[in-house]
Design an enzyme around this catalytic site. Structure first.
Site, PDB file in Angstrom:
ATOM      1  N   CYS A 257       9.744  27.419   9.914  1.00 12.15           N
ATOM      2  CA  CYS A 257      10.480  28.046   8.803  1.00 12.15           C
ATOM      3  C   CYS A 257      10.879  29.474   9.164  1.00 12.15           C
ATOM      4  O   CYS A 257      11.733  30.067   8.523  1.00 12.15           O
ATOM      5  CB  CYS A 257       9.676  28.008   7.503  1.00 12.15           C
ATOM      6  SG  CYS A 257       8.080  28.794   7.586  1.00 12.15           S
TER       7      CYS A 257
ATOM      8  N   CYS B  38       4.417  23.554   6.713  1.00 14.22           N
ATOM      9  CA  CYS B  38       4.450  24.687   5.799  1.00 14.22           C
ATOM     10  C   CYS B  38       4.712  24.194   4.379  1.00 14.22           C
ATOM     11  O   CYS B  38       5.644  23.440   4.134  1.00 14.22           O
ATOM     12  CB  CYS B  38       5.548  25.624   6.275  1.00 14.22           C
ATOM     13  SG  CYS B  38       6.446  26.451   5.001  1.00 14.22           S
TER      14      CYS B  38
HETATM   15 ZN   LIG Z   1       7.658  28.103   5.408  1.00 16.70          ZN
END
Ligand SMILES: [Zn+2]
Length: 209
Positions: free
Chosen positions: A163, A92
């Site tokens: 995340c 990410c």
């Molecule tokens: Zn993230």
């Protein structure tokens, strides 16, 4: 969507030296609250720098030439070619933590076919970078479309985002699904349904996020 479909530059300017990179890791170790000079962490910066080169190896690969080098003229085969459940490991770009999942890639050859391992390598070339899942999906599909010029391309990615599972809202077990359908997969409902049926028939729980 034009800006999102453009592959990023292959490498940034000003690649840091080994010393600079290791110093940055020591800074993050201190930020985490630990002591970079203690025994167990002494070699960690060196290991992290080495790991980064592997985890983000996609920046060293040109996805277009990866496919261009390898295609062959198709010899009468004009049905769907599908590579299903390709393991996907990406990162990410907002938090630099893993996006783990699987990718399904299909195309309808017009003139060219490519070795299936090259499709898996293409997925790696784009996923081993800092990404968002939406852009990753588009880049894989558009590159196949551009180089092989098939009658259609379909890419579906199902992935879990660390995340979201290990920080922030802490929701493990959630997967995000993105797709990009081009050509016949977009315009012909039967072709699209065939693809979706094919990727639907997989063993449940075959992959841990
Ligand atoms: Zn993230």
């Amino acid at each position: 969507m034009n800006s999102i479909s453009k592959p990023p530059a292959l490498a940034c300017d000003g690649v840091p030296s080994q010393e600079e990179a290791e110093a940055a890791v020591r800074t993050l170790l201190r930020l985490a609250g630990d002591d970079p000079t203690r025994e167990g962490l002494r070699d960690t910066p060196q290991r992290v720098v080495k790991a980064y080169k592997e985890l983000f190896g996609g920046y060293q690969v040109d996805p277009v030439s990866l496919l261009e080098r390898t295609f062959e003229e198709v010899s009468g085969y004009d049905e769907v070619v599908l590579l299903r459940d390709i393991r996907l490991e990406s990162y990410c770009e907002h938090h630099m933590v893993p996006i783990i999942g699987r990718c399904h890639v299909a195309y309808l050859p017009e003139r060219r076919v490519v070795g299936i391992s090259k499709l898996a390598r293409l997925v790696d070339a784009f996923s081993k970078r800092l990404q968002i899942q939406e852009r990753l999906t588009v880049q894989i599909a558009d590159t196949i479309n551009q180089v092989l010029q098939p009658r259609g391309v379909a890419v579906v990615i199902e992935a879990g985002h660390q995340c979201m599972s290990t920080r922030g809202v802490h929701k493990p077990g959630v997967s995000m699904v993105t797709s990009r359908m081009l050509g016949a997969f977009r315009t012909d409902p039967n072709t699209r349904r065939e693809f979706l049926d094919l990727i639907g028939h997989r063993a449940p729980g075959s992959l841990d996020f």
